[in-house]
Design a protein around this motif. Structure first.
Motif, PDB file in Angstrom:
ATOM      1  N   PHE A 340       0.898  -1.197   0.079  1.00 13.76           N
ATOM      2  CA  PHE A 340       0.014   0.042  -0.020  1.00 13.76           C
ATOM      3  C   PHE A 340       1.081   1.224  -0.067  1.00 13.76           C
ATOM      4  CE2 PHE A 340      -2.717  -3.287   1.546  1.00 13.76           C
ATOM      5  CZ  PHE A 340      -4.008  -3.097   1.001  1.00 13.76           C
ATOM      6  N   ARG A 341       2.172   1.181   0.107  1.00 19.76           N
ATOM      7  CA  ARG A 341       2.957   2.295   0.182  1.00 19.76           C
ATOM      8  C   ARG A 341       2.792   3.289   1.167  1.00 19.76           C
ATOM      9  NH1 ARG A 341       4.016   4.063  -6.223  1.00 19.76           N
ATOM     10  NH2 ARG A 341       5.840   4.862  -5.020  1.00 19.76           N
ATOM     11  N   VAL A 342       2.354   2.789   2.186  1.00 19.74           N
ATOM     12  CA  VAL A 342       2.460   3.925   3.120  1.00 19.74           C
ATOM     13  C   VAL A 342       3.477   4.400   3.947  1.00 19.74           C
ATOM     14  CG1 VAL A 342       0.246   2.813   4.093  1.00 19.74           C
ATOM     15  CG2 VAL A 342       2.615   1.965   5.154  1.00 19.74           C
ATOM     16  N   ASP A 343       3.797   5.515   4.455  1.00 25.22           N
ATOM     17  CA  ASP A 343       5.123   6.060   4.811  1.00 25.22           C
ATOM     18  C   ASP A 343       5.590   5.815   6.084  1.00 25.22           C
ATOM     19  OD1 ASP A 343       5.369   7.407   2.057  1.00 25.22           O
ATOM     20  OD2 ASP A 343       3.335   8.066   2.801  1.00 25.22           O
ATOM     21  N   GLY A 344       5.042   5.061   7.095  1.00 27.64           N
ATOM     22  CA  GLY A 344       5.440   4.907   8.374  1.00 27.64           C
ATOM     23  C   GLY A 344       4.376   4.326   9.128  1.00 27.64           C
ATOM     24  N   PHE A 345       4.623   4.383  10.530  1.00 28.71           N
ATOM     25  CA  PHE A 345       3.695   3.782  11.306  1.00 28.71           C
ATOM     26  C   PHE A 345       3.623   4.482  12.542  1.00 28.71           C
ATOM     27  CE2 PHE A 345       5.354   0.181   8.844  1.00 28.71           C
ATOM     28  CZ  PHE A 345       4.076  -0.268   8.140  1.00 28.71           C
ATOM     29  N   ARG A 346       2.482   4.587  13.150  1.00 31.67           N
ATOM     30  CA  ARG A 346       2.043   4.970  14.639  1.00 31.67           C
ATOM     31  C   ARG A 346       1.996   3.769  15.545  1.00 31.67           C
ATOM     32  NH1 ARG A 346      -2.385   4.717  18.516  1.00 31.67           N
ATOM     33  NH2 ARG A 346      -2.332   6.853  19.809  1.00 31.67           N
ATOM     34  N   PHE A 347       2.904   3.456  16.273  1.00 28.19           N
ATOM     35  CA  PHE A 347       2.680   2.196  17.024  1.00 28.19           C
ATOM     36  C   PHE A 347       1.886   2.448  18.272  1.00 28.19           C
ATOM     37  CE2 PHE A 347       6.134   1.104  14.075  1.00 28.19           C
ATOM     38  CZ  PHE A 347       6.022  -0.476  14.082  1.00 28.19           C
ATOM     39  N   ASP A 348       0.652   1.638  18.379  1.00 25.70           N
ATOM     40  CA  ASP A 348      -0.053   2.030  19.427  1.00 25.70           C
ATOM     41  C   ASP A 348       0.560   1.285  20.754  1.00 25.70           C
ATOM     42  OD1 ASP A 348      -2.691   2.873  20.555  1.00 25.70           O
ATOM     43  OD2 ASP A 348      -3.040   0.680  20.678  1.00 25.70           O
ATOM     44  N   ALA A 349       0.231   1.818  21.948  1.00 24.04           N
ATOM     45  CA  ALA A 349       0.299   1.262  23.183  1.00 24.04           C
ATOM     46  C   ALA A 349       1.732   0.497  23.305  1.00 24.04           C
ATOM     47  CB  ALA A 349      -0.951   0.264  23.599  1.00 24.04           C
ATOM     48  N   VAL A 350       2.773   1.366  23.059  1.00 24.21           N
ATOM     49  CA  VAL A 350       4.133   0.809  23.160  1.00 24.21           C
ATOM     50  C   VAL A 350       4.535   0.526  24.578  1.00 24.21           C
ATOM     51  CG1 VAL A 350       6.584   1.411  22.869  1.00 24.21           C
ATOM     52  CG2 VAL A 350       4.929   2.077  21.107  1.00 24.21           C
ATOM     53  N   GLY A 351       3.987   1.133  25.425  1.00 23.00           N
ATOM     54  CA  GLY A 351       4.262   0.894  26.867  1.00 23.00           C
ATOM     55  C   GLY A 351       3.615  -0.576  27.334  1.00 23.00           C
ATOM     56  N   ASN A 352       2.498  -0.931  26.640  1.00 23.07           N
ATOM     57  CA  ASN A 352       2.066  -2.369  26.962  1.00 23.07           C
ATOM     58  C   ASN A 352       2.857  -3.236  26.247  1.00 23.07           C
ATOM     59  OD1 ASN A 352      -0.929  -2.198  28.200  1.00 23.07           O
ATOM     60  ND2 ASN A 352      -0.496  -0.357  27.133  1.00 23.07           N
ATOM     61  N   MET A 353       3.701  -2.947  25.444  1.00 24.51           N
ATOM     62  CA  MET A 353       4.515  -4.106  24.837  1.00 24.51           C
ATOM     63  C   MET A 353       5.890  -4.045  25.454  1.00 24.51           C
ATOM     64  SD  MET A 353       3.571  -2.565  20.880  1.00 24.51           S
ATOM     65  CE  MET A 353       4.621  -3.870  19.796  1.00 24.51           C
ATOM     66  N   LEU A 354       6.514  -2.935  26.069  1.00 26.16           N
ATOM     67  CA  LEU A 354       7.664  -2.968  26.840  1.00 26.16           C
ATOM     68  C   LEU A 354       7.791  -3.699  28.146  1.00 26.16           C
ATOM     69  CD1 LEU A 354       8.746   0.809  26.051  1.00 26.16           C
ATOM     70  CD2 LEU A 354       9.378  -1.498  24.974  1.00 26.16           C
ATOM     71  N   THR A 395      11.314  -1.286   8.888  1.00 23.79           N
ATOM     72  CA  THR A 395      10.691  -0.169   8.415  1.00 23.79           C
ATOM     73  C   THR A 395      11.556   0.806   7.547  1.00 23.79           C
ATOM     74  OG1 THR A 395       8.841  -0.156  10.093  1.00 23.79           O
ATOM     75  CG2 THR A 395       9.074   1.708   8.672  1.00 23.79           C
ATOM     76  N   HIS A 396      12.893   1.110   8.060  1.00 21.19           N
ATOM     77  CA  HIS A 396      13.625   1.985   7.475  1.00 21.19           C
ATOM     78  C   HIS A 396      14.652   1.383   6.516  1.00 21.19           C
ATOM     79  CE1 HIS A 396      12.666   4.291  11.611  1.00 21.19           C
ATOM     80  NE2 HIS A 396      12.648   4.955  10.461  1.00 21.19           N
ATOM     81  N   GLU A 397      14.791  -0.092   6.646  1.00 25.60           N
ATOM     82  CA  GLU A 397      15.469  -0.769   5.648  1.00 25.60           C
ATOM     83  C   GLU A 397      14.569  -0.579   4.532  1.00 25.60           C
ATOM     84  OE1 GLU A 397      16.146  -5.339   4.593  1.00 25.60           O
ATOM     85  OE2 GLU A 397      16.841  -4.611   6.540  1.00 25.60           O
ATOM     86  N   LEU A 398      13.363  -0.828   4.331  1.00 29.62           N
ATOM     87  CA  LEU A 398      12.519  -0.860   3.257  1.00 29.62           C
ATOM     88  C   LEU A 398      12.145   0.859   2.773  1.00 29.62           C
ATOM     89  CD1 LEU A 398       9.849  -3.567   4.390  1.00 29.62           C
ATOM     90  CD2 LEU A 398      11.814  -3.805   2.778  1.00 29.62           C
ATOM     91  N   ARG A 399      12.213   1.545   3.435  1.00 29.84           N
ATOM     92  CA  ARG A 399      11.542   2.988   3.290  1.00 29.84           C
ATOM     93  C   ARG A 399      12.541   3.810   4.179  1.00 29.84           C
ATOM     94  NH1 ARG A 399       9.808   6.694   0.665  1.00 29.84           N
ATOM     95  NH2 ARG A 399       8.462   8.378   1.417  1.00 29.84           N
ATOM     96  N   PRO A 400      13.925   4.140   3.785  1.00 29.28           N
ATOM     97  CA  PRO A 400      14.805   5.067   4.702  1.00 29.28           C
ATOM     98  C   PRO A 400      13.874   6.292   5.167  1.00 29.28           C
ATOM     99  CG  PRO A 400      15.975   4.018   2.832  1.00 29.28           C
ATOM    100  CD  PRO A 400      14.542   3.898   2.627  1.00 29.28           C
ATOM    101  N   GLN A 401      13.079   6.776   4.316  1.00 28.02           N
ATOM    102  CA  GLN A 401      12.425   7.999   4.538  1.00 28.02           C
ATOM    103  C   GLN A 401      11.173   7.710   5.561  1.00 28.02           C
ATOM    104  OE1 GLN A 401      12.671   7.002   1.264  1.00 28.02           O
ATOM    105  NE2 GLN A 401      14.445   8.354   0.522  1.00 28.02           N
ATOM    106  N   ALA A 402      10.764   6.640   5.896  1.00 27.59           N
ATOM    107  CA  ALA A 402       9.417   6.418   6.677  1.00 27.59           C
ATOM    108  C   ALA A 402       9.757   7.283   8.027  1.00 27.59           C
ATOM    109  CB  ALA A 402       9.633   5.162   6.856  1.00 27.59           C
TER     110      ALA A 402
END
Length: 683
Positions: A340-354, A395-402
């Motif tokens: 879909f050629r999106v340009d990056g991600f907002r990762f939700d609830a990172v604290g819950n992952m950490l 993400t940055h390997e696939l799209r450095p500008q992400a």
């Protein structure tokens, strides 16, 4: 020697007691990358489950075209593919054969499946609870119904809303993108939006939802014209519960069919790129939908990719110690970036992952709480940290500008530093304390020192995105900031010329809130859709699923003034003076009793009077020497102000006066109550 701020967590003296945690994080990532590269060739090749699992048209060993469908179901006893052509009945010809490492495979002739076919899986549990006899099924037990994990098109049954079914997405002519992706964002101005709830209240009523096509046609041009450089979309990954706002994902590889087809979402991304807008996807990789028929929960009858305990939301959390779980989520990142050629991600609830305990019931009042729990035990989920490092690297390997953004509440240090510096590799983190602070300011005035501290409080090596409010403050009956300030008076006194003290005060304070949050922002700024013009209603997933865009377009209403103020800040300040926003804010003046604050940013000078009643006729303070030219006043009538301080044409000039034995010089300004003035220094 002048003080030099630390450049990363490993150089931060305040983190010396936790250095071992940071080094272990870095070492684990380095070792895992070395293993992945040696075994798979690259991180991209490692994140390939979507290219090997699910349905694919391939050529077999004899060169014959066929369908190959693979599923990862290590605990399943037997699995069938059922389709509408087969009346969703199990047939021996559509039973999967077990291969190695928990993989099951089905080979079908080319005419067995076609674009648009309805497909489901039937899963029979094994006789033995441990799955030791995978080919012998439990007698009499009905098979489980499952939506395929890698389905790219999943629809809700209009007749039976609780039922969801996948459709094969295999169009003869794939969508062809027409526009280049934008470059890497510089001080991104992010517009957070929800496609389904962005439709106009004039054309939609009740519980209808918007579409990808309508968003592309009507909303994207508005976002661009208002000076934003990126659109952050929530609720795109398919989710059965609409009022979850997309935070209980069932189908990770399917854009929500509520708004249109996968190709129509591609067209949305393409249109955004044509306007120069980046598209950031809000993804939930911490937990998933608890539904079993529609989602991944107990996909093969086991815990599958998830930990034993549900989290505070009652949803299953991913178990990052499982390599296949990590690969599934990494493949999901790769899929959205490439397909879909999106340009990056907002990762939700990172604290819950950490954290193993998901950070529940902890105020994280000290940085040590990020590393040790209440009983002194290490609390970090090192596998969760590893996954996030890998996801950012991929993400940055696939799209450095992400751009990758962490929504993280605990204040974990180094989120935006690379793993070799002890970080997790994000580009930005959200300054989540700022909206909480503004809520307190509305309830009762706060001192000016705390205001400056909160606006600029971040570690020198962590790049933060500031915001007055995001969707968290505006959904399911929660009150947006403008409503907290003005309440029901918004319904009666928003016409130009119709005055009310509460509304006048609320509008003035709201303009100051947004200006100081933007102009002190470290690395970027975010706004939630509609807040730029003070949308008068909250956003409810079912009862109020619309936005009243027409209010911002009516010059006889003060909403249009707020919209003009937002545009003037983004276009007239940030875009027009981008080089100034590359420099950090420089504190210049504060007066607690008179509620005054001033600072410089590059050549820009910002002066605020937060006092509700007292005007400052001759406010004098020291600044960098030069001639200061007025650019903007928050009290201009075009911004729904009173015109007590308006920028003239030509604009007024203020010359600094020398001080004995000092490089800085004095400048004198006039500031009415609840007014901010923006000036630019000219040599």
């Amino acid at each position: 020697m002048p003080f030099s701020p630390p450049r990363n967590p490993l150089e931060d003296p305040a983190l010396e007691p936790y250095r071992d945690f940071l080094l272990r994080r870095s070492r684990r990532f380095t070792e895992e990358m070395r293993r992945i590269t040696a075994q798979y060739g690259s991180l991209r090749a490692y994140a390939n489950l979507h290219t090997s699992l699910g349905p694919h048209r391939v050529r077999n060993a004899r060169g014959v075209d066929c369908w190959r469908w693979r599923e990862y179901m290590p605990q399943a006893g037997a699995v069938w593919l059922t389709t509408d052509k087969l009346n969703f009945q199990r047939h021996a010809s559509h039973r999967f054969r077990r291969k190695e490492d928990g993989i099951l495979e089905l080979i079908l002739p080319p005419d067995a499946l076609a674009h648009g076919d309805y497909v489901e899986l039937r899963v029979q549990l094994p006789v033995a609870p441990d799955g030791s006899d995978p080919d012998e099924c439990r007698l009499g037990a009905p098979p489980l119904r499952r939506v395929p994990a890698f389905a790219q098109w999943v629809e809700q049954d209009k007749a039976v809303p609780t039922q969801w079914c996948a459709r094969l997405w295999a169009p003869e002519q794939p969508y062809r993108f027409r526009h280049r992706r934008p470059g890497a964002p510089v001080f991104p101005r992010i517009y957070e939006a929800h496609v389904g709830m962005a439709q106009s209240s004039l054309t939609h009523h009740g519980e209808s939802v918007g579409s990808y096509e309508e968003f592309s046609r009507s909303i994207l041009p508005r976002i661009k014209a208002d000076g934003y450089t990126a659109v952050q979309l929530m609720g795109i990954l398919e989710h059965p519960l609409y009022r979850s706002f997309g935070y209980q994902v069932s189908s990770y590889f399917a854009p929500s069919s509520r708004y249109g087809t996968p190709d129509q979402f591609k067209a949305l991304v393409d249109e955004a790129h044509g306007l120069g807008l980046s598209v950031i996807l809000d993804i939930t990789h911490g937990h998933a939908c608890p539904n079993t028929e529609q989602g991944l929960a107990r996909y093969d009858g086991s815990r599958y990719f998830f930990s034993e305990k549900f989290n505070q939301w009652g949803t299953p959390s991913f178990d990052y110690s499982q390599e296949m779980a990590r690969r599934f989520l990494l493949s999901n990142c790769r899929y959205w970036l490439e397909e879909f050629r999106v340009d990056g991600f907002r990762f939700d609830a990172v604290g819950n992952m950490l954290y193993h305990d998901h950070g529940v019931d902890d105020d994280f009042s000290h940085v040590g709480r990020c590393f040790y729990g209440k009983n002194g035990e290490p609390r970090a989920d090192e596998n969760g940290e590893l996954y996030l490092c890998l996801a950012n690297a991929l993400t940055h390997e696939l799209r450095p500008q992400a751009a990758t953004i962490a929504e993280e509440f605990s204040g974990m240090p180094g989120l935006t530093c690379p793993p070799h510096e002890g970080g997790l590799g994000f580009d930005y983190r959200f300054a989540m304390g700022i909206p909480d602070y503004w809520e307190k300011c509305i309830e009762a005035p706060r001192d000016m020192g705390s205001l400056w501290y909160e606006m600029t409080n971040h570690r020198p090596y962590d790049r933060t995105v500031s915001y007055v409010e995001c969707h968290d403050q505006c959904i399911n009956g929660d009150d947006a900031m403008i409503w907290r300030l003005m309440g029901d008076d918004m319904y009666h006194y928003m016409a130009v010329g119709k005055e009310n003290w509460n509304v006048s005060r609320g509008l003035a304070f709201y303009r100051l809130m947004r200006l100081i949050t933007l102009t002190t922002a470290d690395a970027g700024y975010l706004n939630f859709m509609g807040n730029e013009f003070g949308h008068p209603e909250w956003l409810d997933a079912e009862a109020h699923a619309h936005r009243q865009w027409h209010l911002a377009d009516r010059p006889d209403l003060k909403y249009a003034g707020l919209a003009a103020w937002d545009k003037a800040q983004l276009c007239g300040l940030v875009a027009a003076h981008a080089e100034d926003f590359q420099q950090a804010p420089l504190f210049r003046f504060i007066h607690e009793d008179q509620r005054l604050l001033a600072f410089e940013r590059g050549r820009l000078l910002f002066a605020f009077n937060f006092h509700e009643l007292e005007a400052r006729q001759n406010l004098t303070f020291t600044v960098t020497p030069g001639k200061y030219v007025e650019l903007l006043s928050s009290d201009e009538t075009r911004f729904a102000g009173h015109g007590n301080l308006s920028v003239a044409c030509p604009p007024l000039e203020h010359f600094t006066r020398p001080l004995p034995d000092r490089y800085e010089q004095d400048v004198t300004l006039y500031l009415p109550p609840l007014v901010a003035l923006v000036l630019r220094r000219e040599d």
